[in-house]
Write a protein that holds these residues in place. Structure first.
Motif, PDB file in Angstrom:
ATOM      1  N   UNK A 106       0.507  -0.958   0.117  1.00 18.60           N
ATOM      2  CA  UNK A 106      -0.429   0.034  -0.016  1.00 18.60           C
ATOM      3  C   UNK A 106       0.458   1.450   0.167  1.00 18.60           C
ATOM      4  N   UNK A 107       1.923   1.389   0.412  1.00 16.61           N
ATOM      5  CA  UNK A 107       3.341   2.208   0.611  1.00 16.61           C
ATOM      6  C   UNK A 107       3.536   2.464  -0.909  1.00 16.61           C
ATOM      7  N   UNK A 108       3.738   1.581  -1.574  1.00 15.68           N
ATOM      8  CA  UNK A 108       4.208   1.731  -3.598  1.00 15.68           C
ATOM      9  C   UNK A 108       3.561   2.966  -3.933  1.00 15.68           C
ATOM     10  N   UNK A 109       4.132   3.744  -4.730  1.00 13.53           N
ATOM     11  CA  UNK A 109       3.442   5.084  -5.779  1.00 13.53           C
ATOM     12  C   UNK A 109       2.656   3.589  -7.142  1.00 13.53           C
ATOM     13  N   UNK A 110       1.765   4.876  -7.447  1.00 15.25           N
ATOM     14  CA  UNK A 110       0.626   4.294  -7.494  1.00 15.25           C
ATOM     15  C   UNK A 110       0.678   4.862  -9.006  1.00 15.25           C
ATOM     16  N   UNK A 111       0.458   4.265 -10.582  1.00 16.02           N
ATOM     17  CA  UNK A 111       0.189   5.343 -11.355  1.00 16.02           C
ATOM     18  C   UNK A 111      -1.270   5.570 -11.918  1.00 16.02           C
ATOM     19  N   UNK A 112      -2.016   4.633 -11.860  1.00 18.78           N
ATOM     20  CA  UNK A 112      -3.383   4.740 -12.562  1.00 18.78           C
ATOM     21  C   UNK A 112      -4.529   4.693 -11.109  1.00 18.78           C
ATOM     22  N   UNK A 113      -5.902   5.965 -11.046  1.00 23.03           N
ATOM     23  CA  UNK A 113      -6.307   5.874  -9.977  1.00 23.03           C
ATOM     24  C   UNK A 113      -7.806   6.099 -10.546  1.00 23.03           C
ATOM     25  N   UNK A 114      -8.737   5.018  -9.702  1.00 19.48           N
ATOM     26  CA  UNK A 114      -9.848   5.292  -9.837  1.00 19.48           C
ATOM     27  C   UNK A 114     -10.825   6.250  -9.248  1.00 19.48           C
ATOM     28  N   UNK A 115     -12.003   7.053  -9.855  1.00 22.84           N
ATOM     29  CA  UNK A 115     -13.252   8.021  -9.078  1.00 22.84           C
ATOM     30  C   UNK A 115     -13.280   7.484  -7.501  1.00 22.84           C
ATOM     31  N   UNK A 116     -13.339   6.284  -7.387  1.00 19.30           N
ATOM     32  CA  UNK A 116     -13.514   6.622  -5.852  1.00 19.30           C
ATOM     33  C   UNK A 116     -15.202   6.339  -5.198  1.00 19.30           C
ATOM     34  N   UNK A 117     -15.563   5.823  -4.685  1.00 18.65           N
ATOM     35  CA  UNK A 117     -16.781   5.136  -4.253  1.00 18.65           C
ATOM     36  C   UNK A 117     -17.093   5.282  -3.002  1.00 18.65           C
ATOM     37  N   UNK A 118     -18.170   6.446  -2.414  1.00 22.05           N
ATOM     38  CA  UNK A 118     -17.828   6.598  -0.948  1.00 22.05           C
ATOM     39  C   UNK A 118     -18.574   5.114   0.221  1.00 22.05           C
ATOM     40  N   UNK A 119     -17.866   5.379   1.461  1.00 21.97           N
ATOM     41  CA  UNK A 119     -18.230   4.291   1.630  1.00 21.97           C
ATOM     42  C   UNK A 119     -18.395   5.099   3.516  1.00 21.97           C
ATOM     43  N   UNK A 120     -19.852   4.995   4.460  1.00 21.05           N
ATOM     44  CA  UNK A 120     -19.791   5.472   5.478  1.00 21.05           C
ATOM     45  C   UNK A 120     -20.987   4.385   6.301  1.00 21.05           C
ATOM     46  N   UNK A 121     -19.708   4.152   7.366  1.00 22.43           N
ATOM     47  CA  UNK A 121     -20.301   3.355   8.575  1.00 22.43           C
ATOM     48  C   UNK A 121     -20.733   4.192   9.734  1.00 22.43           C
ATOM     49  N   UNK A 122     -22.433   4.014   9.920  1.00 25.81           N
ATOM     50  CA  UNK A 122     -22.476   4.792  11.616  1.00 25.81           C
ATOM     51  C   UNK A 122     -22.603   3.923  11.970  1.00 25.81           C
TER      52      UNK A 122
END
Length: 122
Positions: A106-122
């Motif tokens: 997880x600490x590597x440098x990543x080149x390609x990214x998605x737009x994201x999806x929201x997670x909400x925990x209540x």
């Protein structure tokens, strides 16, 4: 390389969600994939990574609760999230890069990214 996340939503603490990311992670441009998250007001952090040889690395905060995997065709990346906690709330992103398998964390440098999806925990 295009990455498209889905599967986010709202869930109560203790519940589960499975995020998906449509991609071709092990094409000629990438051999390492990961999930990141960003909570409001905080920096983006790596959650889990998966190399082309199946090595997985998890952040301590999600160890034994989250599982990163791909389908057999390696065109869809998943993040199975169990026993969710309010502190897991955030925008979740999938990412991909080309790197040596020992450096696929997880600490590597990543080149390609998605737009994201929201997670909400209540």
């Amino acid at each position: 390389v295009q990455l498209v996340e889905s599967g986010g939503g709202s869930v109560q603490a203790g519940g589960s969600l499975r995020l998906s990311c449509i991609t071709s992670p092990y094409g000629h441009k990438t051999n390492c994939v990961a999930w990141f998250r960003q909570a409001p007001g905080k920096e983006r952090e790596g959650v889990a990574s998966l190399s082309e040889i199946g090595q997985t690395v998890y952040d301590d905060s999600v160890q034994n609760r989250f599982t990163i995997s791909t389908d057999d065709a390696k065109t869809t990346l998943y993040l199975e999230m169990d026993n969710l906690k309010p502190e897991d709330t955030g925008m979740y992103y999938c990412a991909a890069t080309q790197t040596r398998w020992l450096q696929c964390t997880p600490k590597a440098t990543y080149t390609y990214w998605g737009q994201g999806t929201q997670v909400t925990v209540s």
